[in-house]
Structure formats: C-alpha cells, structure tokens
Design a protein around this motif. Structure first.
Motif, PDB file in Angstrom:
ATOM      1  N   ASP A 109       0.830  -1.205   0.000  1.00 28.49           N
ATOM      2  CA  ASP A 109       0.000   0.000   0.000  1.00 28.49           C
ATOM      3  C   ASP A 109       0.865   1.256   0.000  1.00 28.49           C
ATOM      4  N   GLY A 110       1.961   1.240   0.789  1.00 29.36           N
ATOM      5  CA  GLY A 110       2.851   2.393   0.818  1.00 29.36           C
ATOM      6  C   GLY A 110       3.491   2.648  -0.525  1.00 29.36           C
ATOM      7  N   ILE A 111       3.917   1.577  -1.182  1.00 27.50           N
ATOM      8  CA  ILE A 111       4.524   1.702  -2.506  1.00 27.50           C
ATOM      9  C   ILE A 111       3.496   2.190  -3.521  1.00 27.50           C
ATOM     10  N   GLY A 112       2.349   1.536  -3.553  1.00 30.18           N
ATOM     11  CA  GLY A 112       1.335   1.869  -4.551  1.00 30.18           C
ATOM     12  C   GLY A 112       0.794   3.272  -4.402  1.00 30.18           C
ATOM     13  N   SER A 113       0.500   3.669  -3.172  1.00 25.74           N
ATOM     14  CA  SER A 113      -0.058   5.005  -2.948  1.00 25.74           C
ATOM     15  C   SER A 113       0.946   6.090  -3.322  1.00 25.74           C
ATOM     16  N   ALA A 114       2.213   5.886  -2.939  1.00 26.84           N
ATOM     17  CA  ALA A 114       3.237   6.887  -3.261  1.00 26.84           C
ATOM     18  C   ALA A 114       3.440   6.993  -4.774  1.00 26.84           C
ATOM     19  N   ALA A 115       3.398   5.868  -5.470  1.00 30.07           N
ATOM     20  CA  ALA A 115       3.537   5.891  -6.926  1.00 30.07           C
ATOM     21  C   ALA A 115       2.370   6.630  -7.573  1.00 30.07           C
ATOM     22  N   GLU A 116       1.166   6.344  -7.105  1.00 23.98           N
ATOM     23  CA  GLU A 116      -0.012   6.971  -7.690  1.00 23.98           C
ATOM     24  C   GLU A 116      -0.042   8.477  -7.426  1.00 23.98           C
ATOM     25  N   GLU A 117       0.498   8.917  -6.288  1.00 26.40           N
ATOM     26  CA  GLU A 117       0.570  10.351  -6.016  1.00 26.40           C
ATOM     27  C   GLU A 117       1.455  11.063  -7.034  1.00 26.40           C
ATOM     28  N   LEU A 118       2.393  10.326  -7.620  1.00 23.63           N
ATOM     29  CA  LEU A 118       3.274  10.883  -8.644  1.00 23.63           C
ATOM     30  C   LEU A 118       2.695  10.755 -10.051  1.00 23.63           C
ATOM     31  N   GLY A 119       1.520  10.151 -10.164  1.00 24.36           N
ATOM     32  CA  GLY A 119       0.934   9.912 -11.473  1.00 24.36           C
ATOM     33  C   GLY A 119       1.550   8.736 -12.184  1.00 24.36           C
ATOM     34  N   ALA A 120       2.212   7.857 -11.425  1.00 22.15           N
ATOM     35  CA  ALA A 120       2.874   6.683 -11.984  1.00 22.15           C
ATOM     36  C   ALA A 120       2.138   5.420 -11.547  1.00 22.15           C
ATOM     37  N   GLY A 121       2.535   4.287 -12.103  1.00 21.38           N
ATOM     38  CA  GLY A 121       1.923   3.013 -11.743  1.00 21.38           C
ATOM     39  C   GLY A 121       2.960   2.009 -11.294  1.00 21.38           C
ATOM     40  N   VAL A 122       2.527   1.055 -10.465  1.00 20.48           N
ATOM     41  CA  VAL A 122       3.348  -0.109 -10.152  1.00 20.48           C
ATOM     42  C   VAL A 122       2.950  -1.180 -11.160  1.00 20.48           C
ATOM     43  N   VAL A 123       3.830  -1.446 -12.123  1.00 16.87           N
ATOM     44  CA  VAL A 123       3.439  -2.246 -13.280  1.00 16.87           C
ATOM     45  C   VAL A 123       3.867  -3.703 -13.184  1.00 16.87           C
ATOM     46  N   GLY A 124       4.622  -4.062 -12.159  1.00 16.46           N
ATOM     47  CA  GLY A 124       5.034  -5.458 -12.028  1.00 16.46           C
ATOM     48  C   GLY A 124       6.013  -5.624 -10.888  1.00 16.46           C
ATOM     49  N   GLY A 125       6.454  -6.886 -10.691  1.00 13.88           N
ATOM     50  CA  GLY A 125       7.406  -7.138  -9.626  1.00 13.88           C
ATOM     51  C   GLY A 125       7.553  -8.613  -9.339  1.00 13.88           C
ATOM     52  N   ASP A 126       8.139  -8.910  -8.170  1.00 11.79           N
ATOM     53  CA  ASP A 126       8.394 -10.293  -7.780  1.00 11.79           C
ATOM     54  C   ASP A 126       8.416 -10.370  -6.266  1.00 11.79           C
ATOM     55  N   LEU A 127       8.108 -11.561  -5.751  1.00 12.37           N
ATOM     56  CA  LEU A 127       8.121 -11.822  -4.315  1.00 12.37           C
ATOM     57  C   LEU A 127       8.847 -13.132  -4.076  1.00 12.37           C
ATOM     58  N   VAL A 128       9.923 -13.082  -3.253  1.00 16.97           N
ATOM     59  CA  VAL A 128      10.727 -14.270  -3.003  1.00 16.97           C
ATOM     60  C   VAL A 128      11.052 -14.364  -1.514  1.00 16.97           C
ATOM     61  N   GLN A 129      11.478 -15.562  -1.084  1.00 15.31           N
ATOM     62  CA  GLN A 129      11.952 -15.732   0.284  1.00 15.31           C
ATOM     63  C   GLN A 129      13.359 -15.168   0.418  1.00 15.31           C
ATOM     64  N   ALA A 130      13.645 -14.566   1.580  1.00 14.03           N
ATOM     65  CA  ALA A 130      14.958 -14.001   1.866  1.00 14.03           C
ATOM     66  C   ALA A 130      15.166 -14.018   3.378  1.00 14.03           C
TER      67      ALA A 130
END
Length: 312
Positions: A106-127
C-alpha cells in the motif's frame, strides 16, 4: 507469508492499484508494457534492506514502501524526468505476516499513484530479512537529460528542498524519540519533485539528488564536471527545527547535519547566473578546477562531520 501464499499476496497488492495512461499492460502477465512518449526511458534502481536502511520498530511497513518510492523517484527527477512506472521486488522470510506485506504494498502503490505513476510489475521471493528493491522508469518529455557533468565555470549552485532533517530525525530515533516532524522526515522523505522539473525546464546545467549529504553529492557534480564548487556556508538554509535539536544536544552543529546528513532527497543543481527558478536557493559558485576538481566550504576544505555513507 505462508498463511496466504505468494500469489494471493500479489493479487491483493495489484488489485487495489490504479494505472496511468502510459501503462498498456500492467501486472498479471509475463511482462509489463509501458509507453515511452519521448522515445527514451530514464531508469534507476535502489534497494532497502531491513536493519541497514530501515527498522520496523522505527518505521511502519507503509513508511518503508513510501520511502522506497521517494528515493527512486528523486533519482529520476534529478535527471529532469517525470516518473511513470515502478517495478518492485520484495524478499522476506516465510514467517513474515501478510499484514506487513499488505502495508508495504500500500505504501509503494499510494506513493507511486501520487506521482501519477503506476506499479506495473514485480516479484516476491523468500529471503533472510525484508528487502525491497524498486526500479523506476521516467519520461524526459522531449528534454535533454540533466547530467552531473554539465556544471560550468561561472555557474551558481543552488538547492531545493529540506536539508539535515533526516539526520536530525535519525538522531532522535536513536534516543528513543519516535514522534515529531523530524522523525517523520527520516521515515518518509518528501523530495520537491516540482522544483527538479522546473530546474530541468529552466535549463539547469547539472543536477543531483541529495541522498548522501549535500557536500558528498555536490562533490559528484564537481568530479563529473571537472570543476571546483565553493559553498557559502552563510547562504546554506539551515532548518530551524534542525538547529533547535542540534543546540539542545550540543554534540553537533546544525550546519554539519545540513551539509553532510543523508537521505533528505533534496536537489542540488548548477545554473547560469540569473536563471535560477523560484523555489531554489543559491548557496555557492562554480569555477574552473585549479588544479583539482572538488568542493570547498567558504574557500577551504570541509573539516566537520563526514558525509553519510549508505554502504558502510
């Protein structure tokens, strides 16, 4: 993370997000497709590692996500570009609560949208620990990129945005003080993106995101441009809140935090004299290197606190 599964977490993160018109294909396919109206794409990547760049007892997952976006977007803005898309990689232990990842997304998505940008993809792994890696794309809107190497003899140096606030907030957090505007500045920086774009549109010769401290980052401009930058300490804007915290503790001068504190994500740039846009403060001058490029403060080498270093 095991309580709901990787794909469920990804679905929840992407379902709530809005995409700008530049996104042709967003999350859910093998790759995203993003329009590049300029024909060129500015791109940068940065990484946050738990225990090194953030602590979850100091910052909420939402704060961490917003900070990850801000520091990446600031790099793009420093080139004179407008952020358009983010790609996010997250690594975490399998015991990580799904609520942590939901808040982070939510923090990533909201901050991106405030800039007029989108979160267009990514990955989730164990670390072994929580790791957030963000790649950002930006649109130069037909302008030449503003590089570090463009400073010229006779330019003035100017800054836009807060300086020293993150360093002061970090000092407060280390003392156990967890509330207040300086602490908030450390948790989530607020780069003056509009000022960076105004500088690019106004013909800035060189520009940089102040992430490692003003002297260190202006030093990158000096080295890349082969010039000497001389900072006038009396002209550097010292935030009153930073000055108050420094005075109360008596262990560091407010000017030290202002010149060397990291993670403010203000901007420094050089301009032809008389062309500095509104919102920028002139703090020094540029002259030809004689013999070596570098940064001076009031005509001499800086002997105060060293600049912040993210790797050590």
């Amino acid at each position: 993370m095991t309580e709901v599964g990787e794909f469920s977490l990804i679905d929840r993160a992407t379902a709530r997000r809005r995409q700008p018109a530049t996104t042709e294909i967003g999350p859910g396919d093998d790759a995203a497709v993003v329009r590049a109206p300029d024909g060129r794409v500015a791109m940068s990547i940065d990484m946050l590692v738990e225990g090194r760049h953030f602590r979850l007892d100091w910052s909420s997952p939402r704060d961490v996500g917003a900070k990850a976006v801000a520091q990446n977007a600031a790099d793009i803005a420093a080139m004179g570009a407008r952020p358009t898309a983010f790609v996010v990689g997250i690594g975490c232990p399998p015991t990580t609560a799904s609520s942590v990842l939901d808040e982070l997304s939510d923090g990533i998505g909201s901050a991106a949208e405030e800039l007029g940008a989108g979160v267009v993809g990514g990955d989730l792994v164990q670390a072994p620990s929580l790791i957030v890696s963000v790649t950002v794309l930006g649109d130069l809107e037909g302008r030449a990129a503003v590089e570090r190497s463009g400073a010229r003899d006779g330019d003035v140096v100017a800054v836009a945005g807060p300086l020293g606030r993150s360093a002061a907030g970090y000092a407060l957090l280390r003392e156990g003080i967890t509330d207040g505007p300086l602490v908030d500045s450390h948790r989530v920086p607020t780069p003056p993106y509009a000022s960076a774009l105004a500088a690019a549109r106004g013909g800035a010769h060189a520009m940089i995101d102040v992430s490692d401290g003003l002297l260190a980052d202006v030093g990158h401009i000096a080295a890349a441009s082969g010039v000497v930058v001389d900072i006038d300490s009396a002209a550097v804007p010292v935030d009153p809140a930073v000055a108050r915290v420094a005075a109360e503790r008596g262990v560091v001068a407010a000017l030290d935090w202002t010149l060397t504190g990291g993670e403010d994500h203000a901007f420094a740039a050089t301009f032809a004299d008389g062309t500095v846009p509104a919102g920028w403060t002139v703090i020094g001058t540029v002259r030809a290197a004689s013999p070596d490029a570098g940064v001076l403060v009031d005509g001499v080498s800086w002997t105060g606190s060293p600049s912040w270093e993210s790797f050590t």
